[in-house]
Scaffold this active site. Structure first.
Site, PDB file in Angstrom:
ATOM      1  CE  LYS A  22      13.346-104.598  57.349  1.00 61.31           C
ATOM      2  NZ  LYS A  22      13.538-103.144  57.456  1.00 61.31           N
ATOM      3  CG  ASN A  23      12.479-102.648  53.441  1.00 57.36           C
ATOM      4  OD1 ASN A  23      12.495-102.730  54.662  1.00 57.36           O
ATOM      5  ND2 ASN A  23      13.581-102.610  52.699  1.00 57.36           N
ATOM      6  CB  CYS A 126      21.004-100.938  59.961  1.00 55.87           C
ATOM      7  SG  CYS A 126      20.097-102.472  60.080  1.00 55.87           S
ATOM      8  NE  ARG A 131      19.740 -95.950  56.575  1.00 54.01           N
ATOM      9  CZ  ARG A 131      19.071 -97.071  56.837  1.00 54.01           C
ATOM     10  NH1 ARG A 131      19.362 -97.776  57.882  1.00 54.01           N
ATOM     11  NH2 ARG A 131      18.105 -97.472  56.047  1.00 54.01           N
ATOM     12  N   PRO A 132      20.952 -89.301  56.756  1.00 50.31           N
ATOM     13  CG  PRO A 132      21.690 -87.666  55.281  1.00 50.31           C
ATOM     14  CD  PRO A 132      21.846 -89.104  55.618  1.00 50.31           C
ATOM     15  CB  VAL A 133      15.798 -86.841  58.087  1.00 46.41           C
ATOM     16  CG1 VAL A 133      15.812 -88.236  58.681  1.00 46.41           C
ATOM     17  CG2 VAL A 133      16.187 -85.805  59.129  1.00 46.41           C
ATOM     18  CE  LYS A 171      22.738 -91.216  47.774  1.00 42.59           C
ATOM     19  NZ  LYS A 171      23.678 -91.155  48.893  1.00 42.59           N
ATOM     20  CB  VAL A 174      13.274 -96.268  49.708  1.00 44.23           C
ATOM     21  CG1 VAL A 174      12.009 -97.056  50.008  1.00 44.23           C
ATOM     22  CG2 VAL A 174      14.091 -96.938  48.610  1.00 44.23           C
ATOM     23  CG  ASP A 316      18.181-103.637  51.790  1.00 46.02           C
ATOM     24  OD1 ASP A 316      19.089-102.957  52.297  1.00 46.02           O
ATOM     25  OD2 ASP A 316      16.971-103.332  51.873  1.00 46.02           O
ATOM     26  CB  ILE A 338      22.776 -97.426  48.444  1.00 48.24           C
ATOM     27  CG1 ILE A 338      22.473 -98.046  47.075  1.00 48.24           C
ATOM     28  CG2 ILE A 338      21.540 -96.738  49.051  1.00 48.24           C
ATOM     29  CD1 ILE A 338      21.865 -97.145  46.055  1.00 48.24           C
ATOM     30  NE  ARG A 408      15.708-103.575  62.850  1.00 43.60           N
ATOM     31  CZ  ARG A 408      16.450-102.872  62.002  1.00 43.60           C
ATOM     32  NH1 ARG A 408      17.763-102.861  62.135  1.00 43.60           N
ATOM     33  NH2 ARG A 408      15.904-102.178  61.044  1.00 43.60           N
TER      34      ARG A 408
HETATM   35  C1  UD1 Z   1      15.215 -98.120  52.526  1.00 42.93           C
HETATM   36  C2  UD1 Z   1      15.100 -99.539  53.026  1.00 42.93           C
HETATM   37  C3  UD1 Z   1      16.486-100.150  53.237  1.00 42.93           C
HETATM   38  C4  UD1 Z   1      17.318-100.015  51.957  1.00 42.93           C
HETATM   39  C5  UD1 Z   1      17.309 -98.577  51.449  1.00 42.93           C
HETATM   40  C6  UD1 Z   1      17.977 -98.434  50.095  1.00 42.93           C
HETATM   41  C7  UD1 Z   1      13.052 -99.629  54.269  1.00 42.93           C
HETATM   42  C8  UD1 Z   1      12.393 -99.762  55.600  1.00 42.93           C
HETATM   43  N1  UD1 Z   1      14.373 -99.564  54.272  1.00 42.93           N
HETATM   44  O1  UD1 Z   1      15.876 -97.379  53.539  1.00 42.93           O
HETATM   45  O2  UD1 Z   1      16.312-101.520  53.582  1.00 42.93           O
HETATM   46  O3  UD1 Z   1      18.629-100.415  52.218  1.00 42.93           O
HETATM   47  O4  UD1 Z   1      15.965 -98.098  51.318  1.00 42.93           O
HETATM   48  O5  UD1 Z   1      17.371 -99.249  49.166  1.00 42.93           O
HETATM   49  O6  UD1 Z   1      12.404 -99.597  53.253  1.00 42.93           O
HETATM   50  N2  UD1 Z   1      19.522 -89.974  52.082  1.00 42.93           N
HETATM   51  C9  UD1 Z   1      19.916 -88.678  52.306  1.00 42.93           C
HETATM   52  N3  UD1 Z   1      18.989 -87.807  52.843  1.00 42.93           N
HETATM   53  C10 UD1 Z   1      17.730 -88.192  53.168  1.00 42.93           C
HETATM   54  C11 UD1 Z   1      17.343 -89.525  52.921  1.00 42.93           C
HETATM   55  C12 UD1 Z   1      18.262 -90.399  52.369  1.00 42.93           C
HETATM   56  O7  UD1 Z   1      21.042 -88.287  52.028  1.00 42.93           O
HETATM   57  O8  UD1 Z   1      16.954 -87.355  53.660  1.00 42.93           O
HETATM   58  C13 UD1 Z   1      20.500 -90.918  51.492  1.00 42.93           C
HETATM   59  C14 UD1 Z   1      20.874 -92.053  52.441  1.00 42.93           C
HETATM   60  O9  UD1 Z   1      21.872 -91.677  53.349  1.00 42.93           O
HETATM   61  C15 UD1 Z   1      21.343 -93.121  51.472  1.00 42.93           C
HETATM   62  C16 UD1 Z   1      20.424 -92.899  50.268  1.00 42.93           C
HETATM   63  O10 UD1 Z   1      19.890 -91.593  50.407  1.00 42.93           O
HETATM   64  O11 UD1 Z   1      22.664 -92.869  51.077  1.00 42.93           O
HETATM   65  C17 UD1 Z   1      19.305 -93.885  50.132  1.00 42.93           C
HETATM   66  O12 UD1 Z   1      18.625 -94.018  51.359  1.00 42.93           O
HETATM   67  P1  UD1 Z   1      17.067 -94.307  51.438  1.00 42.93           P
HETATM   68  O13 UD1 Z   1      16.588 -94.820  50.127  1.00 42.93           O
HETATM   69  O14 UD1 Z   1      16.399 -93.109  52.003  1.00 42.93           O
HETATM   70  O15 UD1 Z   1      17.024 -95.472  52.506  1.00 42.93           O
HETATM   71  P2  UD1 Z   1      15.858 -95.804  53.503  1.00 42.93           P
HETATM   72  O16 UD1 Z   1      14.562 -95.336  52.947  1.00 42.93           O
HETATM   73  O17 UD1 Z   1      16.231 -95.383  54.867  1.00 42.93           O
END
Ligand code: UD1
Length: 429
Positions: A22-23, A126, A131-133, A171, A174, A316, A338, A408
Protein backbone atom coordinates in the site's frame (compact mmCIF):
# COMPACT_ATOMS: atom_id res chain seq x y z
CA UNK A 1 -19.75 -0.79 10.39
CA UNK A 2 -18.34 -4.28 9.73
CA UNK A 3 -16.74 -6.36 12.44
CA UNK A 4 -14.54 -9.45 12.31
CA UNK A 5 -15.21 -12.52 14.40
CA UNK A 6 -12.30 -14.81 15.18
CA UNK A 7 -12.39 -18.11 17.02
CA UNK A 8 -8.85 -18.58 18.24
CA UNK A 9 -6.63 -21.52 18.96
CA UNK A 10 -5.94 -22.90 15.49
CA UNK A 11 -2.50 -23.14 13.95
CA UNK A 12 -2.02 -21.45 10.59
CA UNK A 13 -0.95 -23.77 7.80
CA UNK A 14 -0.72 -23.03 4.09
CA UNK A 15 0.20 -20.28 1.67
CA UNK A 16 -0.51 -16.58 1.98
CA UNK A 17 0.07 -14.48 -1.13
CA UNK A 18 1.61 -11.13 -0.16
CA UNK A 19 0.11 -8.13 -1.92
CA UNK A 20 1.86 -5.14 -3.41
CA UNK A 21 2.69 -2.55 -0.75
CA UNK A 22 0.00 0.00 0.00
CA UNK A 23 2.69 2.47 1.02
CA UNK A 24 4.39 2.10 -2.36
CA UNK A 25 1.23 1.92 -4.50
CA UNK A 26 -0.04 5.27 -3.19
CA UNK A 27 3.00 7.42 -4.11
CA UNK A 28 3.40 5.50 -7.37
CA UNK A 29 -0.16 6.34 -8.36
CA UNK A 30 0.46 9.97 -7.42
CA UNK A 31 3.53 9.98 -9.68
CA UNK A 32 1.16 9.60 -12.64
CA UNK A 33 0.38 13.33 -12.22
CA UNK A 34 3.91 14.13 -13.41
CA UNK A 35 3.38 13.05 -17.03
CA UNK A 36 0.77 13.33 -19.74
CA UNK A 37 1.57 9.76 -20.80
CA UNK A 38 0.17 6.56 -19.31
CA UNK A 39 1.74 5.08 -16.20
CA UNK A 40 0.94 1.38 -15.86
CA UNK A 41 1.30 -0.18 -12.42
CA UNK A 42 1.04 -3.91 -11.78
CA UNK A 43 0.73 -5.73 -8.44
CA UNK A 44 -1.52 -2.96 -7.09
CA UNK A 45 -3.42 -4.13 -3.99
CA UNK A 46 -7.23 -3.89 -3.80
CA UNK A 47 -7.58 -1.59 -0.83
CA UNK A 48 -9.82 1.21 0.32
CA UNK A 49 -6.90 3.67 0.37
CA UNK A 50 -6.14 2.83 -3.27
CA UNK A 51 -9.79 3.42 -4.22
CA UNK A 52 -9.81 6.65 -2.23
CA UNK A 53 -6.68 7.93 -3.96
CA UNK A 54 -8.17 7.01 -7.33
CA UNK A 55 -11.06 9.39 -6.58
CA UNK A 56 -8.63 12.16 -5.78
CA UNK A 57 -6.57 11.58 -8.92
CA UNK A 58 -9.69 11.45 -11.10
CA UNK A 59 -10.71 14.78 -9.62
CA UNK A 60 -7.44 16.21 -10.96
CA UNK A 61 -8.25 14.80 -14.40
CA UNK A 62 -6.47 11.43 -14.34
CA UNK A 63 -8.03 8.69 -16.49
CA UNK A 64 -8.00 5.43 -14.61
CA UNK A 65 -8.60 1.93 -15.88
CA UNK A 66 -7.93 -1.48 -14.48
CA UNK A 67 -7.26 -4.77 -16.30
CA UNK A 68 -9.85 -7.51 -15.92
CA UNK A 69 -8.97 -10.86 -14.38
CA UNK A 70 -6.96 -13.10 -16.66
CA UNK A 71 -7.45 -16.84 -16.93
CA UNK A 72 -5.40 -18.76 -14.40
CA UNK A 73 -5.08 -15.71 -12.16
CA UNK A 74 -5.59 -16.15 -8.43
CA UNK A 75 -8.29 -13.89 -6.91
CA UNK A 76 -5.62 -12.57 -4.62
CA UNK A 77 -3.14 -11.61 -7.35
CA UNK A 78 -2.58 -7.87 -7.63
CA UNK A 79 -4.33 -5.80 -10.25
CA UNK A 80 -2.82 -3.84 -13.13
CA UNK A 81 -3.93 -0.22 -13.38
CA UNK A 82 -3.36 2.42 -16.04
CA UNK A 83 -3.25 6.06 -15.05
CA UNK A 84 -3.15 8.87 -17.60
CA UNK A 85 -2.97 12.51 -16.55
CA UNK A 86 -3.09 13.88 -20.10
CA UNK A 87 -4.53 17.12 -18.82
CA UNK A 88 -4.70 18.29 -15.21
CA UNK A 89 -8.14 19.87 -15.03
CA UNK A 90 -8.09 20.93 -11.38
CA UNK A 91 -5.12 21.70 -9.12
CA UNK A 92 -7.23 21.67 -5.95
CA UNK A 93 -7.35 18.56 -3.76
CA UNK A 94 -10.48 19.16 -1.66
CA UNK A 95 -10.99 18.59 2.03
CA UNK A 96 -13.75 15.96 1.51
CA UNK A 97 -11.26 13.71 -0.29
CA UNK A 98 -7.93 14.50 1.38
CA UNK A 99 -9.23 14.39 4.95
CA UNK A 100 -9.76 10.62 4.68
CA UNK A 101 -6.16 9.70 3.97
CA UNK A 102 -2.94 11.48 4.81
CA UNK A 103 -0.98 10.23 1.79
CA UNK A 104 -3.31 12.09 -0.57
CA UNK A 105 -1.62 15.29 0.61
CA UNK A 106 1.43 14.16 -1.37
CA UNK A 107 -0.24 15.20 -4.66
CA UNK A 108 1.04 18.66 -3.74
CA UNK A 109 4.54 17.80 -5.06
CA UNK A 110 3.67 16.65 -8.59
CA UNK A 111 0.93 19.27 -9.00
CA UNK A 112 3.20 22.20 -8.26
CA UNK A 113 6.06 20.66 -10.27
CA UNK A 114 3.95 20.24 -13.40
CA UNK A 115 1.29 22.96 -13.08
CA UNK A 116 3.29 25.47 -11.00
CA UNK A 117 0.40 25.72 -8.54
CA UNK A 118 -1.60 23.56 -6.16
CA UNK A 119 -4.21 23.98 -3.45
CA UNK A 120 -4.34 20.95 -1.19
CA UNK A 121 -6.35 20.46 1.97
CA UNK A 122 -4.44 19.70 5.14
CA UNK A 123 -4.58 15.90 5.58
CA UNK A 124 -6.32 13.31 7.74
CA UNK A 125 -5.43 9.61 8.19
CA UNK A 126 -4.96 7.38 11.24
CA UNK A 127 -5.21 9.21 14.57
CA UNK A 128 -1.76 8.21 15.76
CA UNK A 129 -0.31 11.62 16.54
CA UNK A 130 -0.26 15.18 15.29
CA UNK A 131 1.46 14.37 11.97
CA UNK A 132 2.20 17.90 10.80
CA UNK A 133 3.22 18.94 7.25
CA UNK A 134 5.96 21.45 8.08
CA UNK A 135 8.69 19.44 6.29
CA UNK A 136 6.68 19.45 3.08
CA UNK A 137 6.13 23.19 3.27
CA UNK A 138 9.75 24.02 4.08
CA UNK A 139 10.97 21.64 1.37
CA UNK A 140 8.75 23.16 -1.34
CA UNK A 141 9.73 26.66 -0.22
CA UNK A 142 13.38 25.62 -0.60
CA UNK A 143 12.56 24.72 -4.22
CA UNK A 144 11.28 28.26 -4.78
CA UNK A 145 7.53 27.88 -4.11
CA UNK A 146 5.46 30.53 -2.30
CA UNK A 147 3.17 28.98 0.28
CA UNK A 148 0.11 30.25 2.13
CA UNK A 149 -2.24 28.46 4.47
CA UNK A 150 -5.78 29.54 3.68
CA UNK A 151 -8.94 28.13 5.26
CA UNK A 152 -7.41 24.71 5.93
CA UNK A 153 -5.71 24.56 2.54
CA UNK A 154 -2.04 24.73 1.67
CA UNK A 155 -1.79 27.02 -1.36
CA UNK A 156 1.45 26.70 -3.32
CA UNK A 157 2.58 28.82 -6.23
CA UNK A 158 5.75 28.67 -8.29
CA UNK A 159 4.97 30.78 -11.36
CA UNK A 160 8.33 30.24 -13.04
CA UNK A 161 8.53 26.56 -12.02
CA UNK A 162 10.47 24.94 -9.18
CA UNK A 163 14.23 25.32 -8.92
CA UNK A 164 16.46 22.62 -7.42
CA UNK A 165 18.20 23.23 -4.08
CA UNK A 166 19.41 21.42 -0.96
CA UNK A 167 16.53 20.21 1.22
CA UNK A 168 17.53 18.84 4.62
CA UNK A 169 14.80 17.30 6.74
CA UNK A 170 15.12 17.77 10.54
CA UNK A 171 13.71 14.25 11.02
CA UNK A 172 13.21 11.35 8.63
CA UNK A 173 9.83 11.57 6.90
CA UNK A 174 8.66 9.06 4.32
CA UNK A 175 5.93 11.29 2.89
CA UNK A 176 8.08 14.42 2.69
CA UNK A 177 10.84 12.42 0.94
CA UNK A 178 8.37 11.05 -1.63
CA UNK A 179 6.88 14.48 -2.20
CA UNK A 180 10.09 16.47 -2.59
CA UNK A 181 11.62 13.73 -4.75
CA UNK A 182 8.62 13.82 -7.10
CA UNK A 183 8.60 17.62 -7.17
CA UNK A 184 12.34 17.77 -7.92
CA UNK A 185 12.09 15.54 -11.00
CA UNK A 186 10.65 18.48 -12.96
CA UNK A 187 12.54 21.31 -11.19
CA UNK A 188 15.34 23.23 -12.90
CA UNK A 189 18.78 21.99 -11.90
CA UNK A 190 19.82 19.71 -9.07
CA UNK A 191 18.02 18.96 -5.81
CA UNK A 192 19.78 17.25 -2.95
CA UNK A 193 17.59 15.68 -0.26
CA UNK A 194 19.51 15.18 2.98
CA UNK A 195 18.26 12.97 5.82
CA UNK A 196 15.94 11.32 3.29
CA UNK A 197 13.84 8.30 4.28
CA UNK A 198 15.52 5.03 3.22
CA UNK A 199 12.33 2.93 3.21
CA UNK A 200 12.03 0.40 0.34
CA UNK A 201 8.94 2.27 -0.85
CA UNK A 202 11.13 5.35 -1.51
CA UNK A 203 13.51 3.24 -3.60
CA UNK A 204 10.49 1.74 -5.40
CA UNK A 205 9.12 5.18 -6.25
CA UNK A 206 12.56 6.29 -7.46
CA UNK A 207 12.81 3.20 -9.69
CA UNK A 208 9.46 4.06 -11.25
CA UNK A 209 10.34 7.74 -11.69
CA UNK A 210 13.63 6.69 -13.31
CA UNK A 211 11.69 4.46 -15.72
CA UNK A 212 9.62 7.58 -16.49
CA UNK A 213 12.79 9.47 -17.44
CA UNK A 214 13.76 11.09 -14.12
CA UNK A 215 17.42 11.36 -13.12
CA UNK A 216 17.75 10.16 -9.51
CA UNK A 217 20.74 8.86 -7.56
CA UNK A 218 20.93 7.57 -4.01
CA UNK A 219 17.30 6.60 -3.37
CA UNK A 220 17.29 4.11 -0.49
CA UNK A 221 20.16 6.04 1.19
CA UNK A 222 19.96 9.21 3.35
CA UNK A 223 21.13 11.47 0.49
CA UNK A 224 19.17 11.56 -2.76
CA UNK A 225 20.25 13.67 -5.74
CA UNK A 226 17.78 14.54 -8.45
CA UNK A 227 18.67 16.26 -11.67
CA UNK A 228 15.55 17.97 -13.00
CA UNK A 229 14.34 17.17 -16.54
CA UNK A 230 11.86 19.02 -18.80
CA UNK A 231 9.34 16.21 -19.01
CA UNK A 232 8.65 12.68 -17.87
CA UNK A 233 7.08 9.96 -20.00
CA UNK A 234 4.97 6.85 -19.42
CA UNK A 235 6.33 3.63 -17.94
CA UNK A 236 5.37 0.21 -16.57
CA UNK A 237 6.27 -0.59 -12.99
CA UNK A 238 5.44 -3.47 -10.61
CA UNK A 239 4.72 -2.44 -7.00
CA UNK A 240 7.19 -3.81 -4.43
CA UNK A 241 5.75 -6.49 -2.05
CA UNK A 242 4.21 -5.26 1.19
CA UNK A 243 6.78 -5.65 3.99
CA UNK A 244 4.23 -4.69 6.65
CA UNK A 245 1.76 -7.32 5.47
CA UNK A 246 4.67 -9.80 5.35
CA UNK A 247 5.71 -9.01 8.91
CA UNK A 248 2.12 -9.09 10.14
CA UNK A 249 1.45 -12.61 8.87
CA UNK A 250 4.87 -13.77 10.09
CA UNK A 251 3.89 -12.51 13.55
CA UNK A 252 0.52 -14.24 13.29
CA UNK A 253 2.29 -17.55 12.65
CA UNK A 254 4.74 -16.83 15.47
CA UNK A 255 1.72 -16.45 17.74
CA UNK A 256 -0.48 -19.34 16.63
CA UNK A 257 2.17 -21.84 15.57
CA UNK A 258 1.89 -23.80 12.32
CA UNK A 259 3.78 -23.24 9.09
CA UNK A 260 3.03 -20.76 6.35
CA UNK A 261 4.65 -19.81 3.07
CA UNK A 262 4.42 -16.05 2.53
CA UNK A 263 4.42 -16.08 -1.25
CA UNK A 264 5.93 -13.35 -3.39
CA UNK A 265 7.80 -11.41 -0.72
CA UNK A 266 11.48 -10.91 0.15
CA UNK A 267 13.47 -10.93 3.38
CA UNK A 268 15.57 -7.87 2.52
CA UNK A 269 12.48 -5.66 2.79
CA UNK A 270 12.28 -6.28 6.53
CA UNK A 271 15.51 -7.81 7.83
CA UNK A 272 15.35 -6.12 11.24
CA UNK A 273 11.81 -7.28 11.95
CA UNK A 274 12.65 -10.82 10.82
CA UNK A 275 15.75 -10.91 13.02
CA UNK A 276 13.61 -9.77 15.95
CA UNK A 277 11.10 -12.51 15.21
CA UNK A 278 13.89 -15.08 15.07
CA UNK A 279 15.05 -13.94 18.51
CA UNK A 280 11.47 -14.43 19.67
CA UNK A 281 11.60 -18.08 18.56
CA UNK A 282 10.32 -18.00 14.98
CA UNK A 283 12.03 -19.89 12.17
CA UNK A 284 12.13 -17.94 8.94
CA UNK A 285 13.76 -19.18 5.77
CA UNK A 286 13.94 -17.53 2.40
CA UNK A 287 12.85 -19.84 -0.44
CA UNK A 288 12.48 -19.01 -4.15
CA UNK A 289 8.71 -18.44 -3.78
CA UNK A 290 8.98 -16.19 -0.73
CA UNK A 291 9.45 -16.76 3.01
CA UNK A 292 8.67 -19.85 5.03
CA UNK A 293 7.68 -19.14 8.61
CA UNK A 294 7.13 -21.53 11.51
CA UNK A 295 7.66 -21.52 15.24
CA UNK A 296 10.53 -23.44 16.73
CA UNK A 297 9.78 -25.65 19.72
CA UNK A 298 10.91 -23.19 22.38
CA UNK A 299 7.78 -21.09 22.80
CA UNK A 300 7.72 -17.32 22.41
CA UNK A 301 10.78 -15.54 23.83
CA UNK A 302 10.54 -11.94 25.10
CA UNK A 303 12.49 -9.42 22.99
CA UNK A 304 12.85 -5.65 23.46
CA UNK A 305 12.30 -3.47 20.41
CA UNK A 306 12.49 0.21 19.55
CA UNK A 307 10.81 1.52 16.41
CA UNK A 308 13.06 3.42 14.04
CA UNK A 309 13.12 4.62 10.45
CA UNK A 310 14.22 1.96 7.93
CA UNK A 311 16.31 -0.19 8.25
CA UNK A 312 15.22 -0.22 11.91
CA UNK A 313 12.16 -1.97 13.32
CA UNK A 314 9.11 -0.39 11.60
CA UNK A 315 6.52 1.50 13.61
CA UNK A 316 3.90 -0.13 11.37
CA UNK A 317 4.73 -3.52 12.95
CA UNK A 318 4.88 -2.29 16.53
CA UNK A 319 1.28 -3.15 17.46
CA UNK A 320 1.50 -6.61 15.90
CA UNK A 321 4.77 -7.35 17.69
CA UNK A 322 3.22 -6.22 20.94
CA UNK A 323 0.40 -8.69 20.38
CA UNK A 324 3.02 -11.44 20.02
CA UNK A 325 4.88 -10.32 23.14
CA UNK A 326 1.70 -10.55 25.23
CA UNK A 327 2.19 -14.33 25.09
CA UNK A 328 5.98 -14.41 25.54
CA UNK A 329 7.60 -16.27 28.42
CA UNK A 330 8.75 -13.13 30.25
CA UNK A 331 8.91 -9.35 30.09
CA UNK A 332 9.61 -7.23 27.01
CA UNK A 333 9.85 -3.48 26.44
CA UNK A 334 8.51 -1.91 23.28
CA UNK A 335 9.52 1.70 22.63
CA UNK A 336 7.78 3.85 20.01
CA UNK A 337 9.89 6.70 18.65
CA UNK A 338 8.11 7.65 15.41
CA UNK A 339 4.56 8.57 16.48
CA UNK A 340 3.68 9.88 19.93
CA UNK A 341 0.22 8.36 20.17
CA UNK A 342 0.64 4.86 18.86
CA UNK A 343 -0.31 2.73 21.87
CA UNK A 344 -4.07 2.79 21.42
CA UNK A 345 -4.11 -0.99 20.98
CA UNK A 346 -2.79 -1.45 24.53
CA UNK A 347 -6.12 -1.10 26.28
CA UNK A 348 -7.79 -3.35 23.71
CA UNK A 349 -5.12 -6.05 24.09
CA UNK A 350 -5.69 -5.77 27.85
CA UNK A 351 -9.32 -6.77 27.25
CA UNK A 352 -7.97 -10.09 25.99
CA UNK A 353 -5.98 -10.53 29.20
CA UNK A 354 -2.67 -8.97 28.17
CA UNK A 355 -0.54 -7.39 30.91
CA UNK A 356 0.89 -4.14 29.58
CA UNK A 357 1.99 -0.97 31.37
CA UNK A 358 2.87 2.25 29.62
CA UNK A 359 5.82 4.32 30.78
CA UNK A 360 6.17 7.36 28.49
CA UNK A 361 6.83 6.06 25.00
CA UNK A 362 7.64 2.54 26.25
CA UNK A 363 5.18 -0.29 26.76
CA UNK A 364 6.29 -2.90 29.27
CA UNK A 365 4.69 -6.20 28.39
CA UNK A 366 4.54 -9.11 30.84
CA UNK A 367 3.79 -12.23 28.86
CA UNK A 368 0.83 -14.39 29.91
CA UNK A 369 0.30 -18.04 29.04
CA UNK A 370 -3.16 -17.53 27.52
CA UNK A 371 -5.23 -14.74 26.09
CA UNK A 372 -9.03 -15.04 26.25
CA UNK A 373 -11.32 -13.83 23.48
CA UNK A 374 -13.40 -10.67 24.04
CA UNK A 375 -15.06 -7.90 22.06
CA UNK A 376 -12.50 -5.24 21.14
CA UNK A 377 -12.44 -2.05 19.11
CA UNK A 378 -10.15 -1.36 16.16
CA UNK A 379 -8.56 2.08 16.46
CA UNK A 380 -6.05 2.59 13.66
CA UNK A 381 -4.90 0.49 10.76
CA UNK A 382 -2.01 -1.45 12.29
CA UNK A 383 -3.65 -1.62 15.72
CA UNK A 384 -6.68 -3.28 14.12
CA UNK A 385 -4.64 -6.09 12.68
CA UNK A 386 -2.79 -6.60 15.97
CA UNK A 387 -6.16 -7.38 17.55
CA UNK A 388 -6.99 -9.86 14.81
CA UNK A 389 -3.75 -11.77 15.28
CA UNK A 390 -4.15 -11.71 19.05
CA UNK A 391 -7.65 -13.10 18.50
CA UNK A 392 -6.23 -15.93 16.38
CA UNK A 393 -4.13 -17.04 19.33
CA UNK A 394 -6.68 -16.35 22.09
CA UNK A 395 -8.97 -18.98 23.55
CA UNK A 396 -12.57 -18.59 22.44
CA UNK A 397 -14.20 -15.86 20.41
CA UNK A 398 -12.90 -12.36 19.72
CA UNK A 399 -14.95 -9.78 17.87
CA UNK A 400 -12.99 -6.89 16.44
CA UNK A 401 -15.43 -4.03 15.98
CA UNK A 402 -15.12 -1.11 13.56
CA UNK A 403 -12.76 -2.81 11.13
CA UNK A 404 -13.05 0.10 8.68
CA UNK A 405 -9.33 0.80 9.05
CA UNK A 406 -8.33 -2.78 8.20
CA UNK A 407 -9.77 -2.47 4.70
CA UNK A 408 -7.62 0.58 4.15
CA UNK A 409 -4.46 -1.45 4.36
CA UNK A 410 -4.94 -5.24 4.34
CA UNK A 411 -6.23 -6.90 1.22
CA UNK A 412 -8.82 -9.59 1.96
CA UNK A 413 -7.36 -10.46 5.31
CA UNK A 414 -10.14 -12.90 6.23
CA UNK A 415 -9.78 -14.81 2.93
CA UNK A 416 -6.03 -15.08 3.28
CA UNK A 417 -6.28 -16.36 6.86
CA UNK A 418 -9.21 -18.69 6.16
CA UNK A 419 -7.16 -20.37 3.45
CA UNK A 420 -4.64 -21.20 6.18
CA UNK A 421 -7.19 -22.77 8.49
CA UNK A 422 -8.14 -19.80 10.65
CA UNK A 423 -11.71 -19.53 11.86
CA UNK A 424 -12.43 -15.95 10.95
CA UNK A 425 -15.41 -14.22 9.38
CA UNK A 426 -16.61 -10.75 8.58
CA UNK A 427 -19.92 -9.68 9.96
CA UNK A 428 -21.48 -6.89 7.90
CA UNK A 429 -23.08 -4.21 9.96
C1 UD1 B 1 4.48 6.80 6.31
C2 UD1 B 1 3.64 5.56 6.16
C3 UD1 B 1 3.15 5.08 7.52
C4 UD1 B 1 4.33 4.90 8.48
C5 UD1 B 1 5.20 6.15 8.50
C6 UD1 B 1 6.48 5.96 9.30
C7 UD1 B 1 2.61 5.72 4.00
C8 UD1 B 1 1.36 5.92 3.21
N1 UD1 B 1 2.50 5.84 5.31
O1 UD1 B 1 3.65 7.80 6.86
O2 UD1 B 1 2.47 3.84 7.33
O3 UD1 B 1 3.85 4.63 9.76
O4 UD1 B 1 5.58 6.53 7.18
O5 UD1 B 1 7.21 4.91 8.80
O6 UD1 B 1 3.66 5.46 3.46
N2 UD1 B 1 6.67 14.69 10.55
C9 UD1 B 1 6.76 16.02 10.91
N3 UD1 B 1 6.56 16.96 9.93
C10 UD1 B 1 6.27 16.63 8.65
C11 UD1 B 1 6.19 15.27 8.30
C12 UD1 B 1 6.40 14.31 9.28
O7 UD1 B 1 7.03 16.36 12.06
O8 UD1 B 1 6.09 17.54 7.82
C13 UD1 B 1 6.89 13.66 11.60
C14 UD1 B 1 5.65 12.83 11.89
O9 UD1 B 1 4.78 13.47 12.78
C15 UD1 B 1 6.25 11.56 12.46
C16 UD1 B 1 7.55 11.43 11.66
O10 UD1 B 1 7.81 12.71 11.10
O11 UD1 B 1 6.57 11.75 13.81
C17 UD1 B 1 7.52 10.40 10.57
O12 UD1 B 1 6.37 10.57 9.78
P1 UD1 B 1 6.37 10.26 8.22
O13 UD1 B 1 7.53 9.40 7.88
O14 UD1 B 1 6.20 11.54 7.49
O15 UD1 B 1 5.04 9.41 8.08
P2 UD1 B 1 4.10 9.31 6.83
O16 UD1 B 1 4.88 9.57 5.59
O17 UD1 B 1 2.87 10.09 7.06
Amino acid sequence: MDSIKVVGGRELKGVIPISGAKNAALPLMIASLLTEDTLTLSNVPRLRDVAQLTQILMNHGVDYSVNGKRSGQDDLDGQTVHLTAREIVDTTAPYELVSKMRASFWVIGPLVARMHEARVSLPGGCAIGTRPVDFFIEGLEKLGADIDIDAGYVVVKAPGGLVGDRVEFPKVSVGATHTIMMAATLAKGETEIVNAACEPEVADLAACLTAMGAKIEGAGTPVIRIQGVDRLHGAHHAVVPDRIETGTYAMAVAMTGGEVLLRGTRANLLDTALDTLREAGTEITEVPEGLKVYRNGNGIQPVDVTTEPFPGFPTDLQAQFMALMTMAGGQSRITETIFENRFMHVQELARLGAQIHIDGNTAIVDGVSTLRGAPVMATDLRASVSLVIAGLAAEGETTVNRVYHLDRGFERLEDKLTRCGAQIERISG
